[in-house]
Design a protein around this motif. Structure first.
Motif, mmCIF file in Angstrom:
data_model
loop_
_atom_site.group_PDB
_atom_site.id
_atom_site.type_symbol
_atom_site.label_atom_id
_atom_site.label_comp_id
_atom_site.label_asym_id
_atom_site.label_seq_id
_atom_site.Cartn_x
_atom_site.Cartn_y
_atom_site.Cartn_z
ATOM 1 N N ARG A 72 45.225 30.298 43.063
ATOM 2 C CA ARG A 72 44.374 31.487 42.875
ATOM 3 C C ARG A 72 44.757 32.130 41.549
ATOM 4 O O ARG A 72 45.852 32.667 41.416
ATOM 5 C CB ARG A 72 44.577 32.472 44.022
ATOM 6 N N VAL A 73 43.886 32.016 40.582
ATOM 7 C CA VAL A 73 44.168 32.549 39.252
ATOM 8 C C VAL A 73 43.305 33.789 39.020
ATOM 9 O O VAL A 73 42.072 33.700 39.080
ATOM 10 C CB VAL A 73 43.859 31.491 38.160
ATOM 11 N N VAL A 74 43.953 34.919 38.784
ATOM 12 C CA VAL A 74 43.192 36.148 38.521
ATOM 13 C C VAL A 74 42.553 36.029 37.144
ATOM 14 O O VAL A 74 43.232 35.823 36.134
ATOM 15 C CB VAL A 74 44.097 37.401 38.589
ATOM 16 N N LYS A 75 41.226 36.084 37.117
ATOM 17 C CA LYS A 75 40.494 35.916 35.861
ATOM 18 C C LYS A 75 40.069 37.238 35.250
ATOM 19 O O LYS A 75 40.017 37.385 34.041
ATOM 20 C CB LYS A 75 39.209 35.092 36.117
ATOM 21 N N LYS A 76 39.738 38.197 36.115
ATOM 22 C CA LYS A 76 39.137 39.425 35.603
ATOM 23 C C LYS A 76 39.423 40.571 36.570
ATOM 24 O O LYS A 76 39.397 40.384 37.782
ATOM 25 C CB LYS A 76 37.626 39.199 35.482
ATOM 26 N N VAL A 77 39.701 41.733 36.009
ATOM 27 C CA VAL A 77 39.874 42.935 36.828
ATOM 28 C C VAL A 77 39.001 44.028 36.212
ATOM 29 O O VAL A 77 39.130 44.324 35.027
ATOM 30 C CB VAL A 77 41.348 43.399 36.859
ATOM 31 N N GLN A 78 38.104 44.566 36.996
ATOM 32 C CA GLN A 78 37.205 45.596 36.464
ATOM 33 C C GLN A 78 37.157 46.799 37.393
ATOM 34 O O GLN A 78 36.980 46.638 38.612
ATOM 35 C CB GLN A 78 35.787 45.036 36.305
ATOM 36 N N VAL A 79 37.319 47.975 36.808
ATOM 37 C CA VAL A 79 37.243 49.216 37.583
ATOM 38 C C VAL A 79 35.769 49.534 37.806
ATOM 39 O O VAL A 79 34.986 49.557 36.863
ATOM 40 C CB VAL A 79 37.938 50.379 36.849
ATOM 41 N N PRO B 51 41.858 38.205 51.139
ATOM 42 C CA PRO B 51 42.156 39.018 49.950
ATOM 43 C C PRO B 51 43.360 38.497 49.186
ATOM 44 O O PRO B 51 44.210 37.798 49.763
ATOM 45 C CB PRO B 51 42.445 40.407 50.530
ATOM 46 N N PRO B 52 43.425 38.791 47.898
ATOM 47 C CA PRO B 52 44.581 38.336 47.116
ATOM 48 C C PRO B 52 45.863 39.016 47.579
ATOM 49 O O PRO B 52 45.818 40.073 48.203
ATOM 50 C CB PRO B 52 44.228 38.748 45.685
ATOM 51 N N ASP B 53 46.967 38.390 47.270
ATOM 52 C CA ASP B 53 48.265 38.946 47.619
ATOM 53 C C ASP B 53 48.381 40.345 46.997
ATOM 54 O O ASP B 53 48.104 40.518 45.805
ATOM 55 C CB ASP B 53 49.341 38.011 47.061
ATOM 56 N N PRO B 54 48.773 41.356 47.778
ATOM 57 C CA PRO B 54 48.834 42.717 47.234
ATOM 58 C C PRO B 54 49.718 42.831 45.988
ATOM 59 O O PRO B 54 49.402 43.590 45.073
ATOM 60 C CB PRO B 54 49.417 43.535 48.390
ATOM 61 N N GLY B 55 50.798 42.047 45.952
ATOM 62 C CA GLY B 55 51.691 42.107 44.787
ATOM 63 C C GLY B 55 50.997 41.601 43.531
ATOM 64 O O GLY B 55 51.045 42.236 42.469
ATOM 65 N N ASN B 123 34.498 25.518 39.504
ATOM 66 C CA ASN B 123 35.408 26.012 40.535
ATOM 67 C C ASN B 123 34.812 27.243 41.208
ATOM 68 O O ASN B 123 33.981 27.934 40.625
ATOM 69 C CB ASN B 123 36.761 26.394 39.912
ATOM 70 N N VAL B 124 35.303 27.499 42.398
ATOM 71 C CA VAL B 124 34.823 28.682 43.130
ATOM 72 C C VAL B 124 35.510 29.932 42.569
ATOM 73 O O VAL B 124 36.713 29.927 42.291
ATOM 74 C CB VAL B 124 35.124 28.539 44.643
ATOM 75 N N GLU B 125 34.724 30.974 42.355
ATOM 76 C CA GLU B 125 35.274 32.270 41.924
ATOM 77 C C GLU B 125 35.035 33.278 43.042
ATOM 78 O O GLU B 125 33.907 33.413 43.516
ATOM 79 C CB GLU B 125 34.581 32.758 40.656
ATOM 80 N N ILE B 126 36.100 33.952 43.454
ATOM 81 C CA ILE B 126 35.920 34.980 44.486
ATOM 82 C C ILE B 126 36.286 36.345 43.908
ATOM 83 O O ILE B 126 37.271 36.484 43.183
ATOM 84 C CB ILE B 126 36.734 34.689 45.768
ATOM 85 N N THR B 127 35.436 37.297 44.190
ATOM 86 C CA THR B 127 35.661 38.662 43.718
ATOM 87 C C THR B 127 35.948 39.543 44.921
ATOM 88 O O THR B 127 35.147 39.589 45.855
ATOM 89 C CB THR B 127 34.420 39.183 42.957
ATOM 90 N N THR B 128 37.096 40.197 44.893
ATOM 91 C CA THR B 128 37.477 41.075 46.001
ATOM 92 C C THR B 128 37.396 42.511 45.527
ATOM 93 O O THR B 128 37.977 42.850 44.489
ATOM 94 C CB THR B 128 38.909 40.773 46.471
ATOM 95 N N ARG B 129 36.645 43.315 46.243
ATOM 96 C CA ARG B 129 36.556 44.741 45.907
ATOM 97 C C ARG B 129 37.673 45.466 46.662
ATOM 98 O O ARG B 129 37.759 45.405 47.886
ATOM 99 C CB ARG B 129 35.182 45.287 46.291
ATOM 100 N N VAL B 160 38.511 42.518 41.710
ATOM 101 C CA VAL B 160 39.471 41.512 41.208
ATOM 102 C C VAL B 160 38.834 40.141 41.408
ATOM 103 O O VAL B 160 38.533 39.749 42.531
ATOM 104 C CB VAL B 160 40.812 41.599 41.970
ATOM 105 N N THR B 161 38.602 39.445 40.298
ATOM 106 C CA THR B 161 37.964 38.118 40.369
ATOM 107 C C THR B 161 39.021 37.039 40.176
ATOM 108 O O THR B 161 39.783 37.068 39.207
ATOM 109 C CB THR B 161 36.867 37.990 39.293
ATOM 110 N N GLU B 162 39.063 36.110 41.132
ATOM 111 C CA GLU B 162 40.014 34.999 41.055
ATOM 112 C C GLU B 162 39.254 33.675 40.980
ATOM 113 O O GLU B 162 38.198 33.536 41.605
ATOM 114 C CB GLU B 162 40.881 34.951 42.309
ATOM 115 N N GLU B 163 39.818 32.740 40.245
ATOM 116 C CA GLU B 163 39.254 31.384 40.226
ATOM 117 C C GLU B 163 40.137 30.499 41.093
ATOM 118 O O GLU B 163 41.377 30.580 41.009
ATOM 119 C CB GLU B 163 39.227 30.843 38.784
ATOM 120 N N LEU B 164 39.506 29.725 41.957
ATOM 121 C CA LEU B 164 40.267 28.810 42.812
ATOM 122 C C LEU B 164 40.364 27.470 42.091
ATOM 123 O O LEU B 164 39.405 26.694 42.061
ATOM 124 C CB LEU B 164 39.595 28.648 44.171
ATOM 125 N N VAL B 165 41.516 27.208 41.483
ATOM 126 C CA VAL B 165 41.704 25.986 40.700
ATOM 127 C C VAL B 165 42.379 24.941 41.595
ATOM 128 O O VAL B 165 43.473 25.186 42.108
ATOM 129 C CB VAL B 165 42.584 26.260 39.456
#
Lengths: 256, 169
Positions: A72-79, B51-55, B123-129, B160-165
């Protein structure tokens, strides 16, 4: 003994028959080579084969995916939004710095009806400001004078108050008295540019308004919060009596 | 016979009470207030969120907010942000060059929604609000008032947008 066995077999069949959904009768074999390629049956067999292949591919893919791992690679963070709680909001659209408007820096959430008419806090809401007047009486011989009108709602009691004076803290209307040879000849009314929430909407598309002596003018302003969640419409009556006395009366204030 | 059925009902009720109590003793699950929010164009709502790891998300959000220091944080502000251009204009005019923002604390990490799509890379991109409460501190020198330190606590709604590689086996 044989008879008993026969009865048992018949009973078993009678019990099983309604339960079984499909019954295979016989074991005849159909060879695809015996079916004409132009026949409907051949087409149906072909479709069935395609469906089976698709299913097999899907199953293989699903099985392969079960054991796959992804980074899981964080690509973008937007407020997307900021909900103010206390103190300075660094993403405040009007003032990224020094935007703490209340002493304790907290946003007060108030129902529109309470703000209009007062509520549990004991105050009368915006209704308390309606009918209030501010007088300005600059000297015709003194240098041009600027008078501010300030409207304030107490966040605790929801009481609205109007004050006039020289203070520039939280004001929304500015009256500037122009002089010509020591005599006030015009009064300029404009929304305070330091308080960009206040917008003069009537007369429309006007930033400032000249008011001649001995005239009456109704102005309507709207105060829009930064997130457009609250709009307060205020109508004021400006009356200039003679060359030195001006009164500003709040005709109406309401949350839209 | 009556005694036996009464005993059965009693046992059933006891089991039901124990089951409900055990459920209540679990960790409280956040139930978000239903707010109709359609997924952004081209994405699909992922109902069972991962959701992504809080850290990890916390560090990414901190980095994004601290991009404020570079002056070029337009990319970290969503196009949906109310009055985005006004914020950027006022930032350029009002914020001194030496102003420095630090995120001093982060709490109340709360994933709200998740959307997914197949990205340009395949690749799949997931965006978590995510809604998170962050404490910020800004320090700068005011020419008139000297050293200033502005503290703030705000809830930030962040995508927060993550790419699943895929990791090769």
């Amino acid at each position: 003994m044989r008879r008993a066995l026969g009865i048992f077999a018949i009973a078993a069949l009678a019990y099983a028959a309604p339960v079984a959904a499909d019954i295979t009768i016989g074991r005849d074999i159909l060879r695809s080579g015996d079916v004409s390629p132009s026949s409907k049956l051949f087409e149906l067999l072909l479709k069935s084969e395609d469906a089976r292949n698709q299913l097999q591919i899907q199953n293989e893919k699903r099985a392969a995916l079960k054991n796959k791992r992804f980074k899981r690679v964080v690509k973008k963070v937007q407020v997307k939004d900021v909900i103010k709680r206390a103190g300075n909001n660094p993403l405040n659209q009007q003032q990224p710095l020094n935007n703490t408007t209340l002493a304790n820096g907290e946003t007060v959430l108030v129902a529109a009806d309470d703000l209009n008419q007062g509520g549990a806090g004991g105050g009368a809401g915006l209704a308390a400001c309606i009918g209030q007047q501010v007088f300005a009486a600059p000297s015709p011989t003194a240098p041009p004078e600027i008078v501010f009108v300030n409207v304030r709602v107490d966040p605790a009691t929801l009481d609205c108050s109007v004050a006039g004076g020289q203070s520039a803290d939280g004001d929304f209307l500015i009256f500037q008295f122009g002089t010509n040879g020591g005599v006030v000849d015009a009064i300029l009314v404009f929304a305070d540019v330091l308080q960009p929430d206040w917008i003069l909407i009537s007369p429309p598309n006007r930033f400032l308004q000249f008011v001649a002596p001995n005239t009456t003018l109704t102005l309507t302003f709207e105060n829009r919060s930064a997130d457009n969640s609250v709009t307060i419409r205020t109508t004021v009556l400006v009356q200039t009596g003679g060359l030195t006395t001006t009164s500003i009366t709040i005709l109406n204030m309401e949350v839209l | 016979m009556i005694a036996r059925s009464s005993l059965f009902i009693l046992v059933a009720l006891t089991v039901a009470i124990i089951a409900s109590t055990a459920d209540a003793q679990k960790v409280r699950i956040f139930k978000k207030i239903a707010a109709p929010e359609t997924p952004p164009t081209g994405t699909e709502l992922i109902e069972e969120m991962l959701p992504p790891d809080p850290g990890v998300a916390g560090r990414a959000i901190t980095d994004a907010l601290e991009n404020w220091n570079s002056g070029d944080f337009s990319g970290n502000i969503s196009e949906d942000f109310q009055d985005k251009s006004r914020l950027l204009d006022n930032f350029a005019n009002d914020v001194p060059l030496d102003a420095e923002l630090r995120v001093t604390a982060m709490r109340n990490y709360r994933p709200m929604q998740q959307f997914g799509r197949v990205g340009d890379s395949g690749n799949v991109e997931i965006t978590t609000r995510i809604q998170v409460t962050a404490e910020t501190e800004i320090q700068f020198n005011d020419p008139q008032r000297g050293f200033r330190r502005l503290l703030g606590t705000n809830d930030f709604v962040v995508d927060v947008t993550e790419e699943l590689v895929p990791i090769p086996n």
